[in-house]
Design a protein around this motif. Structure first.
Motif, mmCIF file in Angstrom:
data_model
loop_
_atom_site.group_PDB
_atom_site.id
_atom_site.type_symbol
_atom_site.label_atom_id
_atom_site.label_comp_id
_atom_site.label_asym_id
_atom_site.label_seq_id
_atom_site.Cartn_x
_atom_site.Cartn_y
_atom_site.Cartn_z
ATOM 1 N N ARG A 714 22.561 4.507 13.389
ATOM 2 C CA ARG A 714 23.065 3.407 14.080
ATOM 3 C C ARG A 714 22.614 3.325 15.641
ATOM 4 O O ARG A 714 22.327 4.051 16.203
ATOM 5 C CB ARG A 714 24.564 3.554 14.212
ATOM 6 C CG ARG A 714 25.451 2.600 14.797
ATOM 7 C CD ARG A 714 26.900 2.777 14.711
ATOM 8 N NE ARG A 714 27.127 3.611 15.699
ATOM 9 C CZ ARG A 714 27.557 3.552 17.049
ATOM 10 N NH1 ARG A 714 27.413 2.122 17.432
ATOM 11 N NH2 ARG A 714 27.987 4.369 17.959
ATOM 12 N N LEU A 715 22.407 2.091 16.062
ATOM 13 C CA LEU A 715 21.789 1.568 17.414
ATOM 14 C C LEU A 715 23.335 1.440 18.267
ATOM 15 O O LEU A 715 24.016 0.538 17.624
ATOM 16 C CB LEU A 715 21.070 0.408 17.215
ATOM 17 C CG LEU A 715 19.564 0.585 17.005
ATOM 18 C CD1 LEU A 715 18.798 1.497 18.216
ATOM 19 C CD2 LEU A 715 19.268 1.028 15.623
ATOM 20 N N ALA A 716 23.335 1.879 19.090
ATOM 21 C CA ALA A 716 24.382 1.850 20.286
ATOM 22 C C ALA A 716 24.416 0.592 20.812
ATOM 23 O O ALA A 716 25.393 -0.013 21.276
ATOM 24 C CB ALA A 716 24.221 2.895 21.078
ATOM 25 N N ASN A 717 23.393 -0.368 20.595
ATOM 26 C CA ASN A 717 23.256 -1.610 21.261
ATOM 27 C C ASN A 717 23.788 -2.904 20.707
ATOM 28 O O ASN A 717 24.026 -3.872 21.085
ATOM 29 C CB ASN A 717 21.558 -1.826 21.786
ATOM 30 C CG ASN A 717 21.108 -0.973 22.322
ATOM 31 O OD1 ASN A 717 20.867 0.079 21.865
ATOM 32 N ND2 ASN A 717 20.763 -1.067 23.577
ATOM 33 N N GLY A 718 24.318 -2.581 19.515
ATOM 34 C CA GLY A 718 25.079 -3.553 18.704
ATOM 35 C C GLY A 718 25.919 -3.164 17.749
ATOM 36 O O GLY A 718 25.412 -2.108 16.933
ATOM 37 N N SER A 719 27.068 -3.909 17.329
ATOM 38 C CA SER A 719 28.057 -3.729 16.129
ATOM 39 C C SER A 719 27.262 -3.992 14.755
ATOM 40 O O SER A 719 26.610 -5.131 14.983
ATOM 41 C CB SER A 719 29.273 -4.687 16.367
ATOM 42 O OG SER A 719 30.003 -4.461 15.319
ATOM 43 N N GLY A 720 27.199 -3.020 14.211
ATOM 44 C CA GLY A 720 26.811 -3.005 12.762
ATOM 45 C C GLY A 720 25.046 -3.001 12.855
ATOM 46 O O GLY A 720 24.526 -3.260 11.626
ATOM 47 N N ILE A 744 19.721 5.385 19.939
ATOM 48 C CA ILE A 744 19.948 5.795 18.729
ATOM 49 C C ILE A 744 20.868 6.879 18.274
ATOM 50 O O ILE A 744 20.926 7.770 19.033
ATOM 51 C CB ILE A 744 18.784 5.986 17.953
ATOM 52 C CG1 ILE A 744 17.830 5.020 17.587
ATOM 53 C CG2 ILE A 744 19.031 6.707 16.472
ATOM 54 C CD1 ILE A 744 16.542 5.110 16.916
ATOM 55 N N ASP A 745 21.945 6.594 17.938
ATOM 56 C CA ASP A 745 23.028 7.680 17.379
ATOM 57 C C ASP A 745 22.543 8.354 16.113
ATOM 58 O O ASP A 745 22.362 7.745 15.064
ATOM 59 C CB ASP A 745 24.420 7.098 17.022
ATOM 60 C CG ASP A 745 25.513 7.932 16.793
ATOM 61 O OD1 ASP A 745 25.045 9.223 16.663
ATOM 62 O OD2 ASP A 745 26.634 7.684 16.596
ATOM 63 N N PRO A 746 22.320 9.569 16.127
ATOM 64 C CA PRO A 746 21.502 10.389 15.325
ATOM 65 C C PRO A 746 22.478 10.583 14.017
ATOM 66 O O PRO A 746 22.325 11.211 13.001
ATOM 67 C CB PRO A 746 21.005 11.774 15.868
ATOM 68 C CG PRO A 746 21.838 11.908 16.975
ATOM 69 C CD PRO A 746 22.134 10.424 17.387
ATOM 70 N N LYS A 747 23.955 10.416 14.341
ATOM 71 C CA LYS A 747 25.082 10.618 13.263
ATOM 72 C C LYS A 747 24.419 10.056 11.842
ATOM 73 O O LYS A 747 24.252 8.788 12.046
ATOM 74 C CB LYS A 747 26.346 10.275 13.761
ATOM 75 C CG LYS A 747 27.582 10.592 12.920
ATOM 76 C CD LYS A 747 28.919 10.050 13.207
ATOM 77 C CE LYS A 747 29.820 10.339 12.381
ATOM 78 N NZ LYS A 747 31.175 9.740 12.944
ATOM 79 N N GLY A 748 24.522 10.590 10.828
ATOM 80 C CA GLY A 748 24.306 10.169 9.471
ATOM 81 C C GLY A 748 22.806 10.318 9.297
ATOM 82 O O GLY A 748 22.634 9.844 8.014
ATOM 83 N N PHE A 774 10.734 5.827 18.424
ATOM 84 C CA PHE A 774 11.373 7.105 18.485
ATOM 85 C C PHE A 774 10.642 7.809 17.561
ATOM 86 O O PHE A 774 10.527 7.570 16.279
ATOM 87 C CB PHE A 774 12.887 6.752 18.102
ATOM 88 C CG PHE A 774 13.717 6.235 19.279
ATOM 89 C CD1 PHE A 774 14.466 6.873 20.088
ATOM 90 C CD2 PHE A 774 13.933 4.557 19.282
ATOM 91 C CE1 PHE A 774 15.307 6.301 21.154
ATOM 92 C CE2 PHE A 774 14.529 4.036 20.342
ATOM 93 C CZ PHE A 774 15.271 4.819 21.157
ATOM 94 N N GLU A 775 10.374 8.792 18.108
ATOM 95 C CA GLU A 775 9.607 9.799 17.287
ATOM 96 C C GLU A 775 10.559 10.423 16.426
ATOM 97 O O GLU A 775 11.345 11.372 16.976
ATOM 98 C CB GLU A 775 8.553 10.936 18.005
ATOM 99 C CG GLU A 775 7.230 10.185 18.538
ATOM 100 C CD GLU A 775 6.414 11.126 19.300
ATOM 101 O OE1 GLU A 775 6.471 12.215 19.012
ATOM 102 O OE2 GLU A 775 5.682 10.893 20.368
ATOM 103 N N THR A 776 10.324 10.786 15.142
ATOM 104 C CA THR A 776 11.147 11.640 14.105
ATOM 105 C C THR A 776 10.035 12.792 13.770
ATOM 106 O O THR A 776 9.050 12.522 13.585
ATOM 107 C CB THR A 776 11.695 10.781 13.096
ATOM 108 O OG1 THR A 776 10.598 10.008 12.551
ATOM 109 C CG2 THR A 776 12.709 9.709 13.911
#
Length: 884
Positions: A714-720, A744-748, A774-776
């Motif tokens: 999930r991106l914290a910058n917008g709903s959905g 970025i919320d890493p949850k999930g 964002f490096e993963t």
């Protein structure tokens, strides 16, 4: 025992580190930004080890970064200063003590005033020594690098810094973004059936663009289609834009609109260069006075407005100036409180009311355009030029003026804005001349007086009170263009094409009542004309309050109903046609939350009565559902009766869903005489060299997030807003020329995917599409192992686990349990060590359940035995040093 300062960067199992930190042999204090990580010694007597020695020296130091170059977010005194490459170097060759290097370029970037450096510091920079350390260059300055967040925190005394306004981002670090094509869309289908006749209408609005370097190409248009009129496409606006940084301005080539601050806002096709206030720091946009003063010592300066502290700083002895106050609307004089080092206090008062067209002291705003007047309601496109300028001479006085020249028309304006202790005044005069071919030329003037003030004793905010008087021969730009067009095309009496305004009075105020009593607002205007009798009076006023979660209000308005009036080609009601009808409407509303919790529905009831005698009652139930409140719904029931209308009942429903790709909506309604259905879809997309990214909400400035393997995050910058299956997300609504946080919320996320950082900052230019990567890391599988020795005892607490390459993959916690991460294979061998002795090590063989692709990464839990080391090969493995 002497206390020591330590900064810990976790290694291995977090639970083990926490316990080891608690039982360290000496106090452990978290320094905000320590430069050198002190070595500490932990006391393992607090650990239950059954008499077995455990080597915990790896916890003696906390800095886990290795020497090299990193791209990091830089924070100076807790304020983001951009993203840049930095170099970490081992201090004195000690790889356990890695620190950032500060050369001339980095010091310049973070805003250091080189004129305030000590001579020996300046000599170090000139000598070009290898990896200068910040404390050696600036006393009391510190720096710390956060490896996990890729962030460099720097603390520097304010006296060593260049002074810049709050919210300032150096234009060198504005990001023009990448080459990309953008498309925003809004589609709607509406079908109604009344008296057996069905009419279907469709609409598609498009906002397309291409970005190449500094340039922005934009096209705005729409396609409409209906069963009654057929389909057609309308081009609304097409232009090319770019920022002119040295002038704080935007250059526009093509279709655009003038700003309307002095003359009418009109459309044109041509070239415009105008000040863009967004290119100034937040704290220097809009009007606010500059505070001047004198301090006799190192003094504390507080600036208060209406009893609230809005600014506080410390100044050195001598004259000081504060020019970065944020605009606070129209109300409240500033109280400047200077507290000297000896405790003495000096207070001064500065008037603060923002009159129309006022700007800050020393600031100049301008606009200049040349092209064709653009109005689809006219037969011709006359040439047009216009220029305006505003300049703040002092806190008290702003001068402004402008000129407009067009085919058959000329106008000049001059005025002054005054900020005084009794309020803000604006006075200006406009003279205009209009040349007509078949009728007498029109010449006249228009004078305007405006006033704004916060009346402190009653907390009444009079945001605008203005009166404009125009002589009979005066015509504004839009009216003049309509009259000239009618005159040239022989449309009867051209001067009757518009109503000639004579006088206009407008008022807007907001009144906050004592706590618990709500607030009151009122606004309205009255206007009369030279060539029509009567006044046009319109107003809106109301009262709002809330009680224990309930909200309620009452309002009244008088507005013009143009249903019975005719309009000319310019969209203006003509003086010779029916003047329409004025309606007065009174409405009472009450809102009630139903239940509690995140998804509680909300009930809103309104009762409305108009001057025609019609009364209507509406009951609306609405709410949201879903983890991101992505689904919204509404149910409305209404009843109308009285007056000229027949009694009727209406029922309507609507629902919308905000998906990661688009926003979808449906609606339907039913009345005794008609039925209606509709559907809508809106969103946007960006195509670039890395693929295509989608968003449910498109805006002027945006960022493409690239996060491989982070699908669903999930991106914290917008709903959905979430990362799509291809590792992309489109974040819209960024503020140009300012700091924007993308998170970025890493949850999930899958268990085997880790983000190296979860937050980044960007400062895009207007209309830019910036790329944020964002490096993963695919860390392999994770497992919870329960390890026991051959005599069925748990492996000692604190033992470290290594894979076949000697990389640490976990630390043993209580009862022999260890969370192991980064397993690249489903089966293999691990080495467990709790000291350097061969008898203090064992080997584990593991085999994880087979992983099915459709399940994604899972967390396995197995029990296994740790067997003693026996062979020479085992001894070699046991002595392997962990890799960095």
């Amino acid at each position: 025992m002497k206390s020591r300062t330590l900064q810990l960067f976790p290694i291995g199992d977090p639970l083990s580190l926490l316990i080891l930190s608690i039982f360290a042999a000496g106090p452990v204090l978290a320094a905000e930004v320590p430069m050198q990580v002190a070595e500490v010694h932990f006391n393992d007597n607090f650990l239950h080890t059954d008499g077995q020695a455990i080597d915990i020296t790896r916890f003696s130091r906390g800095n886990v970064a290795v020497p090299g170059q990193y791209r990091a977010d830089i924070y100076v005194n807790k304020i983001w200063a951009g993203r840049s490459d930095i170099t970490l170097s081992a201090l004195n060759g000690d790889k356990a003590n890695v620190q950032p290097c500060f050369d001339h370029a980095l010091l310049d970037r973070i805003g250091v005033d080189f004129g305030k450096l000590a001579p020996e510091s300046a000599a170090m920079l000139e000598a070009g020594i290898s990896c200068p350390q910040l404390p050696a260059l600036i006393p009391a300055a510190t720096a710390a690098f956060d490896f996990g967040e890729q962030r460099l925190d720097i603390s520097i005394p304010q006296i060593a810094m260049n002074r810049s306004a709050r919210g300032y981002v150096d234009p060198r670090y504005w990001d023009n973004g990448i080459t990309a094509a953008t498309l925003g869309y809004n589609a709607n289908v509406y079908s109604s059936n009344s008296d057996g006749k069905t009419n279907t209408q469709g609409y598609l609005g498009l906002n397309a663009g291409v970005n190449v370097g500094d340039w922005r190409f934009r096209h705005n248009g729409s396609y409409s289609d209906s069963t009654a009129t057929g389909g057609h496409y309308q081009s609304v606006q097409t232009n090319l834009q770019r920022a002119i940084v040295p002038l704080d301005s935007q250059l526009t080539i093509g279709d655009a609109f003038t700003d309307g601050s002095m003359f009418d806002s009109v459309g044109f096709r041509g070239v415009q260069l105008a000040t863009d206030d967004r290119m100034r720091p937040d704290s220097q946009r809009g009007y606010a006075p500059i505070v001047h003063g004198i301090a006799n010592s190192n003094a504390l300066v507080q600036i208060r407005q209406n009893g609230n502290v809005i600014y506080e700083t410390t100044v050195a002895p001598g004259a000081f100036e504060i020019d970065d106050l944020y605009p606070t609307g129209y109300g409240g004089d500033l109280e400047v409180v200077v507290t000297e080092a000896d405790g003495s206090v000096h207070v001064s008062l500065i008037p603060y009311s923002a009159p129309v067209n006022s700007v800050r002291e020393g600031v100049t705003r301008y606009s200049a355009m040349a092209g064709q007047y653009r109005n689809n309601g006219l037969h011709s496109t006359p040439w047009l030029t216009q220029a305006t300028v505003q300049h703040g001479f002092t806190n008290m006085v702003t001068g402004y003026g402008g000129a407009t020249l067009a085919d058959g028309y000329a106008a000049g304006l001059g005025g002054v804005a005054l900020n005084t202790s009794v309020g803000g005044f604006g006075v200006d005069v406009t003279y205009a001349a209009t040349h007509l071919n078949t009728q007498a030329d029109q010449n006249g003037m228009s004078a305007r007086l405006s006033y704004s003030k916060l009346i402190a004793p009653t907390n009444t905010n009079l945001t605008m009170a203005a009166y404009r008087y125009s002589s009979k021969g005066y015509l504004g730009l839009q009216d003049a263009m309509a009259v000239i067009d009618a005159d040239r095309w022989g449309a009867g009496n051209a001067l009757d094409a518009v109503w000639h305004a004579r006088g206009r009075l407008q008022l807007s105020l907001n009144q906050a009542l004592p706590e618990g009593y709500g607030s009151f607002y009122a606004s309205g205007s009255s206007q009369n004309y030279w060539n029509r009798s009567g006044n046009d009076l319109q107003y809106q006023l109301g009262y709002n309050n809330n009680f224990k979660g309930w909200s309620y209000g009452v309002s009244a308005s008088r507005q013009f109903n143009a249903a019975n009036a005719s309009s000319n080609a310019n969209g203006m009601t003509t003086a010779t046609n029916t003047p329409g009808k004025w309606d007065t409407v009174v409405m009472f509303t009450v809102g009630i939350p139903l239940g509690s919790g995140a998804y509680q529905p909300f009930s809103s009831t309104s009762v409305q009565h108009n001057s025609s005698g019609n009364t209507s009652v509406q009951e609306n139930l609405s709410g949201n559902l879903g983890s991101d409140n992505a689904f919204s719904y509404g149910l409305n029931a209404g009843h109308s009766s009285g007056g000229d209308a027949q009694s009727s009942n209406t029922l309507s429903v609507n629902a919308s869903y905000m998906s990661p790709l688009a926003r979808l909506g449906v609606n339907a309604s039913k009345n005794g005489s008609y039925s209606q259905t509709g559907a809508s879809m809106s969103g946007g997309m960006v195509a670039y060299d890395g693929g295509v990214a989608f968003t449910p909400s498109m805006s002027e400035t945006s960022a493409i997030v690239e996060a491989p393997d982070a699908s669903g995050a999930r991106l914290a910058n917008g709903s959905g807003l979430r990362v799509d299956p291809w590792g992309h997300a489109l974040v819209s609504g960024l503020t140009p020329f300012a700091r924007n946080q993308v998170e970025i919320d890493p949850k999930g996320l899958p268990l085997n995917v880790e983000l190296k950082s979860t937050m980044q900052h960007v400062a895009p230019t207007a209309g830019a599409v910036v790329k944020v990567k964002f490096e993963t890391e695919n860390t392999g599988r994770s497992a919870l192992l329960r390890l026991a020795t051959t005599d069925d005892k748990p492996v000692p607490f604190g033992a470290e686990v290594f894979d076949a390459d000697g990389v640490s993959v976990g630390t043993v916690a209580q009862s022999g349990r260890v969370i192991v991460r980064g397993l690249k294979a489903d089966k293999g061998d691990l080495t467990v060590k709790w000291s350097d002795a061969i008898t203090s090590a064992c080997r584990v063989s593991y085999e994880l359940p087979a992983l099915r692709k459709e399940e994604g990464a899972t967390f396995s839990s197995i029990s296994t035995m740790c067997r003693p080391m026996t062979s020479n090969a085992d001894v070699a493995v046991a002595n392997t040093k962990p890799k960095q």
